[in-house]
Motif scaffolding. Structure first.
Motif, PDB file in Angstrom:
ATOM      1  N   SER A 107       0.848  -1.187   0.000  1.00 24.84           N
ATOM      2  CA  SER A 107       0.000   0.000   0.000  1.00 24.84           C
ATOM      3  C   SER A 107       0.882   1.235   0.000  1.00 24.84           C
ATOM      4  N   LEU A 108       0.681   2.097  -0.976  1.00 25.82           N
ATOM      5  CA  LEU A 108       1.449   3.327  -1.040  1.00 25.82           C
ATOM      6  C   LEU A 108       0.907   4.326  -0.018  1.00 25.82           C
ATOM      7  N   PRO A 109       1.765   5.174   0.552  1.00 27.62           N
ATOM      8  CA  PRO A 109       1.262   6.251   1.419  1.00 27.62           C
ATOM      9  C   PRO A 109       0.330   7.146   0.623  1.00 27.62           C
ATOM     10  N   THR A 110      -0.757   7.557   1.259  1.00 31.48           N
ATOM     11  CA  THR A 110      -1.822   8.275   0.554  1.00 31.48           C
ATOM     12  C   THR A 110      -2.063   9.624   1.200  1.00 31.48           C
ATOM     13  N   PHE A 111      -2.328  10.623   0.351  1.00 28.08           N
ATOM     14  CA  PHE A 111      -2.704  11.962   0.806  1.00 28.08           C
ATOM     15  C   PHE A 111      -4.119  12.239   0.301  1.00 28.08           C
ATOM     16  N   LEU A 112      -4.984  12.582   1.257  1.00 29.79           N
ATOM     17  CA  LEU A 112      -6.405  12.745   0.964  1.00 29.79           C
ATOM     18  C   LEU A 112      -6.708  14.189   0.595  1.00 29.79           C
ATOM     19  N   PHE A 130       3.717   8.005  -4.002  1.00 31.88           N
ATOM     20  CA  PHE A 130       2.566   8.150  -3.114  1.00 31.88           C
ATOM     21  C   PHE A 130       1.321   8.294  -3.967  1.00 31.88           C
ATOM     22  N   LEU A 131       0.161   8.255  -3.312  1.00 29.44           N
ATOM     23  CA  LEU A 131      -1.121   8.413  -3.996  1.00 29.44           C
ATOM     24  C   LEU A 131      -1.800   9.692  -3.543  1.00 29.44           C
ATOM     25  N   LEU A 132      -2.366  10.414  -4.493  1.00 28.66           N
ATOM     26  CA  LEU A 132      -3.277  11.513  -4.189  1.00 28.66           C
ATOM     27  C   LEU A 132      -4.687  10.999  -4.425  1.00 28.66           C
ATOM     28  N   LEU A 133      -5.502  11.034  -3.385  1.00 23.41           N
ATOM     29  CA  LEU A 133      -6.869  10.517  -3.474  1.00 23.41           C
ATOM     30  C   LEU A 133      -7.848  11.675  -3.421  1.00 23.41           C
ATOM     31  N   ASP A 134      -8.524  11.909  -4.528  1.00 27.46           N
ATOM     32  CA  ASP A 134      -9.497  13.001  -4.642  1.00 27.46           C
ATOM     33  C   ASP A 134     -10.867  12.499  -4.213  1.00 27.46           C
ATOM     34  N   THR A 135     -11.551  13.258  -3.374  1.00 29.82           N
ATOM     35  CA  THR A 135     -12.876  12.871  -2.882  1.00 29.82           C
ATOM     36  C   THR A 135     -13.917  13.913  -3.291  1.00 29.82           C
ATOM     37  N   PRO A 136     -15.165  13.501  -3.469  1.00 25.17           N
ATOM     38  CA  PRO A 136     -16.213  14.454  -3.861  1.00 25.17           C
ATOM     39  C   PRO A 136     -16.443  15.512  -2.786  1.00 25.17           C
ATOM     40  N   GLY A 137     -16.759  16.734  -3.230  1.00 24.17           N
ATOM     41  CA  GLY A 137     -16.984  17.826  -2.290  1.00 24.17           C
ATOM     42  C   GLY A 137     -18.444  18.129  -2.025  1.00 24.17           C
ATOM     43  N   HIS A 138     -19.356  17.447  -2.721  1.00 17.14           N
ATOM     44  CA  HIS A 138     -20.782  17.691  -2.505  1.00 17.14           C
ATOM     45  C   HIS A 138     -21.170  17.312  -1.084  1.00 17.14           C
ATOM     46  N   GLY A 139     -22.082  18.086  -0.504  1.00 11.60           N
ATOM     47  CA  GLY A 139     -22.466  17.891   0.884  1.00 11.60           C
ATOM     48  C   GLY A 139     -22.948  16.491   1.196  1.00 11.60           C
ATOM     49  N   LYS A 140     -23.640  15.849   0.263  1.00 11.79           N
ATOM     50  CA  LYS A 140     -24.171  14.514   0.507  1.00 11.79           C
ATOM     51  C   LYS A 140     -23.128  13.418   0.350  1.00 11.79           C
ATOM     52  N   ARG A 197     -19.730  13.918   1.358  1.00 10.84           N
ATOM     53  CA  ARG A 197     -18.546  14.199   2.160  1.00 10.84           C
ATOM     54  C   ARG A 197     -18.217  13.091   3.144  1.00 10.84           C
ATOM     55  N   HIS A 198     -19.181  12.250   3.439  1.00 10.91           N
ATOM     56  CA  HIS A 198     -18.909  11.131   4.351  1.00 10.91           C
ATOM     57  C   HIS A 198     -17.845  10.202   3.786  1.00 10.91           C
ATOM     58  N   ILE A 199     -17.682  10.195   2.457  1.00 13.11           N
ATOM     59  CA  ILE A 199     -16.653   9.344   1.844  1.00 13.11           C
ATOM     60  C   ILE A 199     -15.276   9.763   2.333  1.00 13.11           C
ATOM     61  N   ALA A 200     -15.035  11.082   2.348  1.00 15.71           N
ATOM     62  CA  ALA A 200     -13.733  11.582   2.803  1.00 15.71           C
ATOM     63  C   ALA A 200     -13.558  11.365   4.298  1.00 15.71           C
ATOM     64  N   LEU A 201     -14.606  11.625   5.087  1.00 16.97           N
ATOM     65  CA  LEU A 201     -14.490  11.530   6.543  1.00 16.97           C
ATOM     66  C   LEU A 201     -14.223  10.103   7.010  1.00 16.97           C
ATOM     67  N   THR A 202     -14.743   9.110   6.277  1.00 16.50           N
ATOM     68  CA  THR A 202     -14.513   7.720   6.679  1.00 16.50           C
ATOM     69  C   THR A 202     -13.115   7.245   6.308  1.00 16.50           C
ATOM     70  N   ARG A 203     -12.457   7.930   5.394  1.00 19.34           N
ATOM     71  CA  ARG A 203     -11.121   7.501   4.959  1.00 19.34           C
ATOM     72  C   ARG A 203      -9.998   8.173   5.741  1.00 19.34           C
ATOM     73  N   ILE A 204     -10.311   9.234   6.471  1.00 19.51           N
ATOM     74  CA  ILE A 204      -9.263   9.993   7.159  1.00 19.51           C
ATOM     75  C   ILE A 204      -8.521   9.133   8.173  1.00 19.51           C
ATOM     76  N   SER A 205      -9.228   8.223   8.837  1.00 21.40           N
ATOM     77  CA  SER A 205      -8.617   7.424   9.900  1.00 21.40           C
ATOM     78  C   SER A 205      -7.829   6.232   9.378  1.00 21.40           C
ATOM     79  N   SER A 206      -7.768   6.038   8.068  1.00 23.75           N
ATOM     80  CA  SER A 206      -7.042   4.905   7.505  1.00 23.75           C
ATOM     81  C   SER A 206      -5.552   5.003   7.842  1.00 23.75           C
ATOM     82  N   THR A 207      -4.918   3.853   8.059  1.00 28.15           N
ATOM     83  CA  THR A 207      -3.495   3.842   8.413  1.00 28.15           C
ATOM     84  C   THR A 207      -2.605   4.241   7.244  1.00 28.15           C
ATOM     85  N   THR A 208      -3.120   4.183   6.026  1.00 23.05           N
ATOM     86  CA  THR A 208      -2.312   4.559   4.862  1.00 23.05           C
ATOM     87  C   THR A 208      -2.314   6.066   4.621  1.00 23.05           C
ATOM     88  N   ILE A 209      -3.202   6.809   5.286  1.00 24.46           N
ATOM     89  CA  ILE A 209      -3.289   8.245   5.087  1.00 24.46           C
ATOM     90  C   ILE A 209      -2.150   8.933   5.841  1.00 24.46           C
TER      91      ILE A 209
END
Length: 294
Positions: A62-67, A131-141, A143-155
């Motif tokens: 797993s490459l180190p990832t920046f969200l 490393f990986l740059l991971l782009d997440t959607p910014g729409h209000g509905k 945003r949970h996609i980004a919030l659930t990935r923040i705690s990942s050990t690869t971030i």
């Protein structure tokens, strides 16, 4: 005394194993088609079998990832593709995304934190850190996609992208508030190094753009108001006898004016940078910060 010895038995002069020896020798030099086909299959299939056993039993690296997070239309995807474009070239045309997508990038190994104490003549410094740059959607509905990935050990770090014009400071502050809460919860639940957040003030070349220092102050004032209102809601719930969820308190205690610097006390390091995708600045601005996280 009779000195005549008995003549040996001719049958005893032939080794009993000769028929078996002749059979084995015949099988080697004149094998049957079945034996020949079986041998060929064993020779060719054994390396393939070993390849699957050795390589497929290993877990993928797993490459180190920046969200990349932030409101819609802030320029997250353009910022990401600036790492794909050659320096000096215009950014790739993008559109609003509804699903996460990633891009494999690299920075010189010489700027990585792990290379800080290496000799200048170390051959490993000529390589690159991937490393990986991971782009997440910014729409209000979404945003949970980004919030659930923040705690990942690869971030390794989170990059919050906003429009420097800051036309709706409350919308930006609400999303940033949730990101900070998630980072705070992740930092306090582990014993690893501090969580790192970079606030990328994008489109700084626009006429209505504000400097990063001004944006930082506006966001601090807005988050202070939000922290007071949310804290009041928590206290009301506590008065009803349902208890207090400490995760909802942003910072130490949740009292007084909020500052981004105070987040270091809960293990979150925050930095502000300004730049523009159009001018190709982000690749040069982000590379040192990304290197410090690797």
């Amino acid at each position: 005394m009779d000195s005549t010895l008995p003549s040996p038995n001719p049958a005893l002069l032939v080794p009993p194993s000769m028929p078996l020896y002749d059979s084995i020798r015949g099988s080697i030099f004149a094998p049957s088609p079945t034996v020949l086909i079986t041998t060929i299959l064993v020779i060719f299939l054994t390396p393939i079998f070993l390849h699957f056993i050795v390589f497929h039993s290993r877990s993928p690296i797993s490459l180190p990832t920046f969200l990349l997070v932030g409101p819609a239309a802030s320029g997250k995807t353009s910022l990401m593709t600036s790492f794909e474009s050659e320096p000096g070239q215009p950014p790739v045309e993008t559109r609003t995304s509804q699903t996460p997508h990633s891009l494999e990038c690299f920075v010189p190994a010489s700027i990585a934190r792990t290379s800080e104490y290496r000799s200048a003549h170390d051959p490993s410094l000529k390589a690159h850190k991937r490393f990986l740059l991971l782009d997440t959607p910014g729409h209000g509905k979404l945003r949970h996609i980004a919030l659930t990935r923040i705690s990942s050990t690869t971030i390794r770090g989170v990059i919050f992208v906003l429009d420097s014009s800051l036309t709706d400071v409350r919308v930006v502050a609400e999303y940033l508030y949730d990101v900070l809460l998630t980072l705070q919860s992740s930092a306090t639940s582990t014993t690893t190094q501090s969580k790192k957040l970079l606030v990328a003030c994008n489109k700084s070349d626009a006429f209505t753009a504000l400097p990063p220092s001004k944006i930082q102050k506006l966001l601090e004032d807005e988050i202070t108001k939000m922290r007071v209102s949310r804290s009041k809601g928590i206290l009301d719930v506590e008065d009803d006898g349902e208890g207090n969820d400490e995760k909802e308190w942003l910072g130490e205690g949740g009292e007084g004016p909020f500052t981004f610097q105070s987040m270091e006390e809960v293990g979150v390091e925050i930095e502000f940078k300004g730049g523009s995708v159009e001018n190709g600045e982000w690749r040069n601005c982000l590379s040192p910060w990304i290197g410090s996280c690797l």
